[in-house]
Design a protein around this motif. Structure first.
Motif, PDB file in Angstrom:
ATOM      1  N   LEU A   1       1.399   5.848  33.263  1.00 61.13           N
ATOM      2  CA  LEU A   1       0.724   6.455  34.401  1.00 61.13           C
ATOM      3  C   LEU A   1      -0.763   6.470  34.106  1.00 61.13           C
ATOM      4  N   GLN A   2      -1.520   5.650  34.820  1.00 57.48           N
ATOM      5  CA  GLN A   2      -2.950   5.502  34.601  1.00 57.48           C
ATOM      6  C   GLN A   2      -3.674   6.462  35.539  1.00 57.48           C
ATOM      7  N   GLY A   3      -4.328   7.490  34.993  1.00 60.53           N
ATOM      8  CA  GLY A   3      -4.938   8.531  35.799  1.00 60.53           C
ATOM      9  C   GLY A   3      -6.403   8.350  36.117  1.00 60.53           C
ATOM     10  N   SER A   4      -7.056   7.377  35.526  1.00 62.83           N
ATOM     11  CA  SER A   4      -8.478   7.182  35.764  1.00 62.83           C
ATOM     12  C   SER A   4      -8.710   6.395  37.050  1.00 62.83           C
TER      13      SER A   4
ATOM     14  N   GLN B   1       3.366  -0.107  35.009  1.00 62.35           N
ATOM     15  CA  GLN B   1       2.121   0.647  35.051  1.00 62.35           C
ATOM     16  C   GLN B   1       1.851   1.089  36.479  1.00 62.35           C
ATOM     17  N   VAL B   2       1.520   2.375  36.660  1.00 61.39           N
ATOM     18  CA  VAL B   2       1.208   2.926  37.976  1.00 61.39           C
ATOM     19  C   VAL B   2      -0.217   3.462  37.940  1.00 61.39           C
TER      20      VAL B   2
ATOM     21  N   LEU C   1       1.132   9.041  29.650  1.00 62.62           N
ATOM     22  CA  LEU C   1       0.144   9.522  30.604  1.00 62.62           C
ATOM     23  C   LEU C   1      -1.237   9.230  30.050  1.00 62.62           C
ATOM     24  N   ALA C   2      -1.966   8.347  30.710  1.00 69.58           N
ATOM     25  CA  ALA C   2      -3.308   7.978  30.269  1.00 69.58           C
ATOM     26  C   ALA C   2      -4.308   8.635  31.205  1.00 69.58           C
TER      27      ALA C   2
END
Length: 90
Positions: free
Chosen positions: A6-9, A36-37, A82-83
């Motif tokens: 989960l890419q949060g940036s 990857q989301v 979680l990134a």
């Protein structure tokens, strides 16, 4: 084995995205399936504290991407990464 990232940036080519992509690439080398989301692209409504889920067992916001994209992926995943960026300017 599914590894979900989960890419949060909001920066699609920033440091957070690079680190997550590297991690998922290494998982693929070990034989894992990866997904990857990019979370900022999704329509996710925040919790409004209405208590609906406590009474009915599901969220009043069931039409957002959390219900249709994130929850099914998390249920299927064996590992969730979680990134998220850390911002500091001082």
């Amino acid at each position: 084995m599914l590894v979900l990232g989960l890419q949060g940036s909001p920066r699609k080519k920033g440091n957070t995205a690079y680190l997550l992509s590297t991690m998922l690439s290494e998982a693929e080398k070990k034989g894992a399936e990866t997904m990857q989301v990019h979370v900022p692209d999704l329509n996710i409504a925040p919790c409004i504290g209405c208590g609906f889920c406590e009474k009915k067992g599901y969220c009043v916001n069931m039409d957002d991407d959390m219900a249709h994209t994130i929850f099914p992926a998390i249920r299927r995943a064996d590992l969730v990464i979680l990134a998220s960026p850390v911002y500091f300017y001082n």
